[in-house]
Write a protein that holds these residues in place. Structure first.
Motif, PDB file in Angstrom:
ATOM      1  N   ARG A 208      20.696  22.969  29.791  1.00 15.32           N
ATOM      2  CA  ARG A 208      19.973  23.709  29.665  1.00 15.32           C
ATOM      3  C   ARG A 208      20.367  24.699  29.048  1.00 15.32           C
ATOM      4  NH1 ARG A 208      15.349  25.385  29.316  1.00 15.32           N
ATOM      5  NH2 ARG A 208      14.676  25.025  30.833  1.00 15.32           N
ATOM      6  N   ASP A 209      20.672  25.364  27.915  1.00 20.09           N
ATOM      7  CA  ASP A 209      21.453  27.333  27.578  1.00 20.09           C
ATOM      8  C   ASP A 209      20.434  28.446  27.601  1.00 20.09           C
ATOM      9  OD1 ASP A 209      24.070  26.267  26.888  1.00 20.09           O
ATOM     10  OD2 ASP A 209      23.044  26.314  25.022  1.00 20.09           O
ATOM     11  N   ASP A 248      25.623  33.798  34.458  1.00 24.44           N
ATOM     12  CA  ASP A 248      25.425  32.787  34.272  1.00 24.44           C
ATOM     13  C   ASP A 248      25.293  31.261  35.172  1.00 24.44           C
ATOM     14  OD1 ASP A 248      27.940  32.118  34.292  1.00 24.44           O
ATOM     15  OD2 ASP A 248      28.913  31.631  33.747  1.00 24.44           O
TER      16      ASP A 248
END
Ligand SMILES: Cc1cc2nc3c(=O)[nH]c(=O)nc-3n(C[C@H](O)[C@H](O)[C@H](O)COP(=O)(O)OP(=O)(O)OC[C@H]3O[C@@H](n4cnc5c(N)ncnc54)[C@H](O)[C@@H]3O)c2cc1C
Ligand code: SF4
Ligand code: SF4
Lengths: 451, 103
Positions: A208-209, A248
């Motif tokens: 998922r982002d 990230d």
């Protein structure tokens, strides 16, 4: 001065006697020293065993940058996120009691000079700054020993053909596993009570982002630094767990004393697994994919372990000199590495101006370090490791449990008046610390942590 | 609601998969060894095995640990862990060994 090429079959440059100074290791301390000396006009050779600077380096997560910012143009530095929240979580087997700090000021430049970074990229960038100032960098080359003449250090041996390189000054910036300094008798090998084993994973969330932003309540470049201690973090060992957010990915790991690691009934890998599975940690790391597993030791001997910093023709900087503050509240080595490299580089440049190479000519380095935050901080917390060691059961097991119990009692929802809940909560803590007298003694013992 | 706190399942990679995440360049022979085999044969603590985060050191029938050096993350813990100071620890030469991308 351009290094001469060897005429022989091996087209390797011959660096012997071509440089004013050799730096062993292109970590933070080494690059800071090289940058400082190159800035002051010295010809510097920096030798790194990894295929690039940072290729062999591992740390937890937060780089403290007040000195780097002074030394170079900081705008292009590969930073992941700035630290906007610090959280200290006490973990018992299944509870967490935490304190979290997120001052508004940390959102403003320069973000309290605390940024998460990944060393592969960051160390390469920092070494590049030294190269831009004229430093010559050689990678995939290991220094295997020092060259001495009449007691003075006059160069290094490497594992390359014709690998002896002479220069008036050698800076030992080889990190905590300081094989070169130790084999040359410049320092003793640390005892295992004074060294921690750290294991770490870099995790990403492919499914998922914006998982990191959501789980850690972040916007833009803001990030977190979570420290955990107590039974639920590393069992009954002396140490803790950590989570840092990168751009990230997240960095998750544990670090605890080797003395305790060999006595524990689980391996470092299993300790990491257990930490990741704690009820307070699992929701933060679930559904992740491991993109890197790594390990490294941390020298934690503190002020008492600092070796002689200067010798005839040489100086020791960074982790090689034991300059790490790790006391549970602070885990700082990056800033000390850079600060020590900077002062050593300065002292060497000054000595070179005067044409002097003796240890006395380099004394400006230990003197400057003594006055800097590096030695001041290490000395300030020297007592703490001993105190924490003496109180370890209380601090790592009894208190985390007592605070969790106290919280549970204080907020208990039943039909008893709150006064009784408060009384139970108070009792839970007082029982753990040995009554009011015990609490007072404890407060007195640790007052210097906050005052 | 269940009585136990609901803790999500965390799937951890096996050691093998973990070690697959790092680049490794085999130097050809081991950068690790023991100084005196007899000391290991009499050792009953195996602290080298206990501390190693990469399953390099392994107990073996002969009493001297087996060293799977290709697993080594170069953390140096075993060097400090052995209370008999019996570990030979050198760096793999010319950049060989482990390479971390992130660190
Ligand atoms: C698990 C862990 C978590 C940490 N977390 C933090 C944190 O969050 N914040 C913080 O501020 N500090 C942290 N630290 C401490 C910090 O990482 C160190 O203090 C810092 O990296 C020291 O820098 P250095 O340049 O002295 O040594 P290093 O970064 O170790 O660099 C040494 C360099 O020398 C090279 N080298 C070694 N020997 C040779 C040789 N013989 N020949 C050629 N090259 C050689 C190495 O490859 C390496 O590039 C952590 C450390 C660990 C292990
Ligand atoms: S290396 Fe040290 S700890 Fe390991 S078996 Fe040999 S003596 Fe024991
Ligand atoms: S250096 Fe670390 S990873 Fe390598 S064998 Fe020793 S303990 Fe294991």
């Amino acid at each position: 001065m351009t290094p001469q090429l060897d005429g022989d079959a091996v087209a390797e440059p011959n660096y012997d006697d071509e440089f004013d100074a050799i730096v062993v290791g292109a970590g933070l301390a080494g690059s800071a020293a090289a940058l400082t000396m190159a800035n002051r006009g010295l010809e510097v050779l920096m030798i790194e065993r990894g295929s690039s600077p940072g290729a062999k380096n591992v740390f937890g997560g937060v780089c403290y940058t007040p000195t780097i910012r002074e030394l170079t143009d900081f705008d292009g530095a590969p930073l992941e996120r700035y630290v906007a929240e610090r959280r200290f979580g006490m973990l018992s087997k299944s509870d967490e009691t935490a304190v979290s700090i997120s001052p508004g000021e940390w959102h403003e430049e320069p973000h309290n000079d605390s940024y998460t970074v990944l060393r592969g990229e960051f160390d390469e960038w920092f070494a590049e700054q030294a190269v831009e100032e004229g430093t010559t960098l050689v990678t995939s080359t290991t220094v295997t020993g020092l060259v001495r003449e009449n007691g003075r250090i006059v160069g290094v041996e490497t594992d390359r053909p014709d690998g002896t390189i002479r220069a008036p000054y050698v800076v030992l910036a080889e990190g905590g596993n300081s094989l070169v300094s130790e084999s040359a008798d410049l320092k003793a090998t640390e005892n295992r009570e004074n060294v921690a084993v750290g294991v770490k994973e870099v995790l990403e969330f492919p499914q998922r982002d914006a998982v990191i932003e959501d789980r850690f309540r972040l916007t833009d470049d803001a990030g977190v630094s979570y420290h955990y201690f107590g039974e639920g973090a590393v069992g009954d060992a002396f140490g803790g767990g950590f989570i840092y957010t990168n751009d990230d990915t997240i960095s998750v790991g544990v670090a605890y004393r080797i003395e305790d690691a060999v006595a524990a009934d689980q391996s470092p890998e299993e300790t990491l697994n257990a930490f990741k599975s704690h009820p307070a940690v699992a929701p933060l790391v679930r559904d992740a994919r491991t993109v890197e597993y790594s390990a490294k030791t941390i020298p934690e001997g503190g002020a008492e372990s600092i070796p002689d910093l200067v010798h005839d023709g040489a100086a020791i900087v960074g982790d090689a000199a034991g300059l790490v503050l790790n006391n549970g509240v602070h885990l700082e080595g990056t800033n000390m590495a850079v600060e020590s490299g900077y002062h050593a580089g300065n002292a060497i440049a000054r000595a070179a101006d005067q044409g002097r190479v003796g240890a006395d000519a380099l004394q400006a380095y230990p003197d400057a370090l003594e006055r800097s935050f590096v030695v001041q901080n290490l000395e300030r917390y020297a007592w703490m490791m001993d105190a924490v060691e003496a109180d370890r059961d209380l601090l790592f097991e009894d208190l985390p449990r007592a605070f969790a119990d106290a919280g549970t009692e204080y907020f208990r929802m039943d039909r008893t008046p709150k006064e009784a809940h408060a009384e139970n909560a108070k009792r839970a803590v007082l029982d753990a610390v040995g009554g009011w007298t015990g609490a007072a003694k404890l407060a007195l013992r640790y007052r210097k942590v906050v005052t | 609601m269940s009585a136990q706190p609901k803790t999500p399942q965390v799937d951890n990679d096996s050691m093998e998969d973990r070690l697959y995440t790092v680049k490794y360049n085999d130097p050809g022979d081991s950068h690790l060894d023991v100084k005196v085999s007899d000391i290991c044969m009499q050792c009953d603590s195996y602290d080298c095995v206990r501390v190693c985060p990469a399953n390099v050191w392994r107990e073996s029938e002969e009493g001297v640990p087996h060293i799977a050096y290709e697993n080594c993350l170069e953390c140096s813990s075993c060097r400090y862990a052995c209370s008999h100071d019996n570990v030979v620890w050198t760096y793999p030469e010319t950049g060989a060994g482990v390479t971390f991308k992130h660190g």
